[in-house]
Design a protein around this motif. Structure first.
Motif, short mmCIF file in Angstrom:
data_model
loop_
_atom_site.label_atom_id
_atom_site.label_comp_id
_atom_site.label_asym_id
_atom_site.label_seq_id
_atom_site.Cartn_x
_atom_site.Cartn_y
_atom_site.Cartn_z
N MET A 31 69.52 108.84 125.29
CA MET A 31 69.06 109.18 123.95
C MET A 31 70.15 109.79 123.08
SD MET A 31 66.70 112.50 124.86
CE MET A 31 66.58 113.10 123.19
N MET A 32 71.16 110.40 123.68
CA MET A 32 72.24 111.00 122.91
C MET A 32 73.04 109.95 122.16
SD MET A 32 75.25 113.47 124.39
CE MET A 32 76.52 114.16 123.35
N ARG A 33 73.05 108.74 122.65
CA ARG A 33 73.82 107.66 122.02
C ARG A 33 72.90 106.71 121.25
NH1 ARG A 33 77.30 110.56 121.83
NH2 ARG A 33 79.23 110.63 123.07
N LYS A 34 71.80 107.25 120.74
CA LYS A 34 70.89 106.49 119.89
C LYS A 34 70.63 107.26 118.60
CE LYS A 34 68.54 104.19 123.74
NZ LYS A 34 67.25 103.89 124.39
N ASP A 35 70.21 106.58 117.59
CA ASP A 35 69.91 107.19 116.30
C ASP A 35 68.53 106.79 115.83
OD1 ASP A 35 72.34 108.61 115.76
OD2 ASP A 35 73.32 106.71 115.27
N ALA B 191 61.95 108.84 119.29
CA ALA B 191 60.87 108.50 120.22
C ALA B 191 61.13 109.08 121.60
CB ALA B 191 60.72 106.98 120.30
N GLU B 192 62.37 108.97 122.07
CA GLU B 192 62.70 109.52 123.39
C GLU B 192 62.73 111.04 123.36
OE1 GLU B 192 65.85 107.63 125.55
OE2 GLU B 192 65.44 105.70 124.61
N ARG B 193 63.20 111.59 122.27
CA ARG B 193 63.22 113.05 122.14
C ARG B 193 61.79 113.61 122.18
NH1 ARG B 193 67.51 116.21 120.22
NH2 ARG B 193 66.91 118.33 119.63
N LYS B 194 60.88 112.92 121.52
CA LYS B 194 59.47 113.34 121.53
C LYS B 194 58.89 113.25 122.94
CE LYS B 194 55.00 112.40 119.34
NZ LYS B 194 54.27 111.54 118.35
N THR B 195 59.30 112.23 123.68
CA THR B 195 58.79 112.05 125.04
C THR B 195 59.21 113.19 125.96
OG1 THR B 195 58.74 109.63 124.84
CG2 THR B 195 58.87 110.54 127.06
N ILE B 196 60.47 113.63 125.85
CA ILE B 196 60.94 114.66 126.77
C ILE B 196 60.58 116.08 126.30
CG2 ILE B 196 62.87 113.19 127.44
CD1 ILE B 196 64.66 115.38 126.01
N PHE B 197 60.12 116.23 125.07
CA PHE B 197 59.88 117.56 124.52
C PHE B 197 58.98 118.44 125.38
CE2 PHE B 197 57.73 120.58 121.62
CZ PHE B 197 58.85 121.29 121.18
N PRO B 198 57.89 117.90 125.97
CA PRO B 198 57.05 118.76 126.81
C PRO B 198 57.78 119.42 127.97
CG PRO B 198 55.90 116.72 126.28
CD PRO B 198 57.32 116.54 125.83
N ALA B 199 58.90 118.83 128.40
CA ALA B 199 59.65 119.40 129.52
C ALA B 199 60.62 120.49 129.09
CB ALA B 199 60.42 118.30 130.24
N VAL B 200 60.99 120.51 127.81
CA VAL B 200 62.03 121.44 127.35
C VAL B 200 61.58 122.30 126.18
CG1 VAL B 200 63.93 119.99 128.17
CG2 VAL B 200 63.03 119.64 125.86
N SER B 201 60.32 122.25 125.84
CA SER B 201 59.82 123.00 124.68
C SER B 201 59.91 124.50 124.91
CB SER B 201 58.36 122.62 124.39
OG SER B 201 57.52 123.17 125.39
N PRO B 202 59.96 125.29 123.85
CA PRO B 202 59.97 126.76 124.03
C PRO B 202 58.78 127.25 124.86
CG PRO B 202 60.50 126.20 121.76
CD PRO B 202 60.10 124.92 122.43
N LYS B 203 57.62 126.63 124.66
CA LYS B 203 56.42 127.04 125.41
C LYS B 203 56.59 126.78 126.91
CE LYS B 203 51.40 126.30 125.66
NZ LYS B 203 50.26 125.55 125.08
N THR B 204 57.09 125.59 127.25
CA THR B 204 57.28 125.26 128.67
C THR B 204 58.35 126.15 129.29
OG1 THR B 204 56.66 122.95 128.25
CG2 THR B 204 57.85 123.40 130.29
N PHE C 15 75.07 124.54 119.17
CA PHE C 15 74.14 123.55 119.72
C PHE C 15 74.03 122.31 118.83
CE2 PHE C 15 72.61 127.39 121.90
CZ PHE C 15 72.53 126.91 123.20
N GLY C 16 74.93 122.18 117.86
CA GLY C 16 74.87 121.04 116.97
C GLY C 16 73.94 121.31 115.80
N ALA C 17 73.61 120.23 115.09
CA ALA C 17 72.74 120.33 113.92
C ALA C 17 72.04 118.99 113.74
CB ALA C 17 73.55 120.68 112.67
N GLY C 18 70.98 118.99 112.96
CA GLY C 18 70.31 117.73 112.65
C GLY C 18 69.55 117.15 113.82
N PRO C 19 69.33 115.84 113.82
CA PRO C 19 68.47 115.22 114.83
C PRO C 19 69.01 115.31 116.25
CG PRO C 19 69.57 113.54 113.49
CD PRO C 19 69.82 114.86 112.82
N HIS C 20 70.32 115.53 116.39
CA HIS C 20 70.91 115.61 117.72
C HIS C 20 71.12 117.06 118.18
CE1 HIS C 20 71.60 111.40 118.73
NE2 HIS C 20 71.85 111.21 117.45
N PHE C 21 70.44 118.00 117.54
CA PHE C 21 70.47 119.39 118.02
C PHE C 21 70.09 119.41 119.49
CE2 PHE C 21 68.43 123.48 118.84
CZ PHE C 21 69.36 124.37 118.32
#
Length: 350
Positions: free
Chosen positions: A35-39, A45-58, A289-295
């Motif tokens: 996903m790092m090499r996609k825009d 879509a992939e960032r949304k998929t992995i979010f439950p594993a890395v979210s602040p709540k989790t 940690f970067g900025a924008g969509p690739h934070f």
């Protein structure tokens, strides 16, 4: 090279010009198209998929407890020795963190560490060294085997790990493997470098350590200031998708661009004392940690592991922690201590 903080902060959001899509790059060729090499929509879509594993709540409700458990165990084990290398201690802590977060509990921390370094070496192998390429391929094959072994387990007993949430979302195994390799390649070295680096910075700046230990400053402030001051990820590449003019210079389609985070984080236009380690300094403009969509998707986990768990426990569990020789700092795209020898009072009773 784009070196000013505000320029980097601005252009990193303009993915229609400054693209992360680099299908011919070493990372994609060796590790798969992560996903790092996609825009754009593909990345999101992939960032949304992995979010439950890395979210602040989790991170708060699941991973923090895991972090505390193995960190306590590791530090209690090394405490009687009275001395050690913080880079090695941090290597084990970060390896265990990745084992649980990726879902690859069937891997040892040593294998996590080995495969991470092998992939990073492979991605930097612009000279085409065949031995480095072979080691990288061996490392990616090891990760693939461990993923295949754990996939069936997690299909039957799902959890909040990266492997499990991607499986539940129906993502292809090819894509799952590419994203887990990305997590291992980046999730081992940078937190390791930051843990050893912050301790080195605090021990060589006793006035700053005193502020933290007295409660006048927080471990989180030390974390944010160190990652600004040293920028463990000093550079990230982009490729121009269209012509773009910046400060009178035309960046042409297909040009390779380096976003120089290490320079931006010491921009005197944004920081009062850019070349000094000062935990009271306002580091909110940091782009560590970067900025924008690739934070960085792992930012919350990194902050929790290092500032909430590891740092306070290091200074609590290893009494009178102090340097025991020279600390060597290396690298620029990935920057951190290669060795941080320390000693402590092993027999002290508190």
């Amino acid at each position: 090279m784009i070196t000013r903080r505000d320029d980097i902060f601005d252009v990193e959001k303009k993915i229609e010009y400054f693209s992360s899509y680099q299908p011919d790059g070493l990372m994609v060729q060796l590790m798969g198209h992560n996903m790092m090499r996609k825009d754009g929509p593909d990345h999101m879509a992939e960032r949304k998929t992995i979010f439950p594993a890395v979210s602040p709540k989790t991170v708060k409700n699941v991973w923090k407890t895991e972090f505390e458990g193995f960190t306590d165990s590791i530090l209690e084990n090394v405490k009687p020795e009275g001395r050690g290398d913080l880079v090695n201690i941090a290597r084990q802590i970060c390896g265990d963190a990745l084992r649980v977060m990726t879902g690859l509990r069937n891997m040892t921390w040593q294998e996590i560490d080995r495969t991470s370094q092998g992939m990073i070496d492979g991605c930097a192998n612009y000279a085409g060294d065949k031995q480095i390429e072979a080691r990288c391929n061996d490392c990616t094959a090891s990760i693939d085997r461990h993923i295949d072994e754990m996939a069936e387990v997690l299909r039957n007993c799902p959890d909040t790990s990266l492997l499990s949430v991607q499986l539940a979302a129906g993502m292809s195994m090819e894509q799952i493997k590419a994203n887990i390799k990305l997590a291992i390649s980046g999730g081992q070295n940078e937190p390791r470098d930051v843990i050893a680096g912050i301790v080195w910075a605090l021990l060589t700046h006793p006035d700053q350590l005193a502020l933290v230990l007295s409660g006048e400053a927080t471990w989180m402030q030390a974390f944010e200031e160190y990652t600004r001051w040293q920028s463990p990820i000093g550079m990230s590449p982009r490729q121009m998708a269209r012509d773009y003019e910046l400060h009178g210079v035309t960046l042409k389609t297909s040009d390779r661009i380096f976003l120089m985070f290490g320079s931006g984080n010491r921009d005197e236009a944004n920081f009062d004392r850019p070349d000094f380690f000062d935990v009271t300094q306002d580091a909110s403009a940091s782009i560590a940690f970067g900025a924008g969509p690739h934070f960085c998707a792992g930012a919350w986990a990194s902050r929790c592991l290092i500032s909430e768990v590891v740092l306070p426990r290091l200074f609590d569990t290893l009494p009178n922690l102090r340097l025991d020789g020279s600390t060597v700092i290396g690298g620029w795209a990935f920057r951190g201590p290669t060795t941080t020898p320390v000693t402590w009072d092993a027999e002290a009773v508190y």
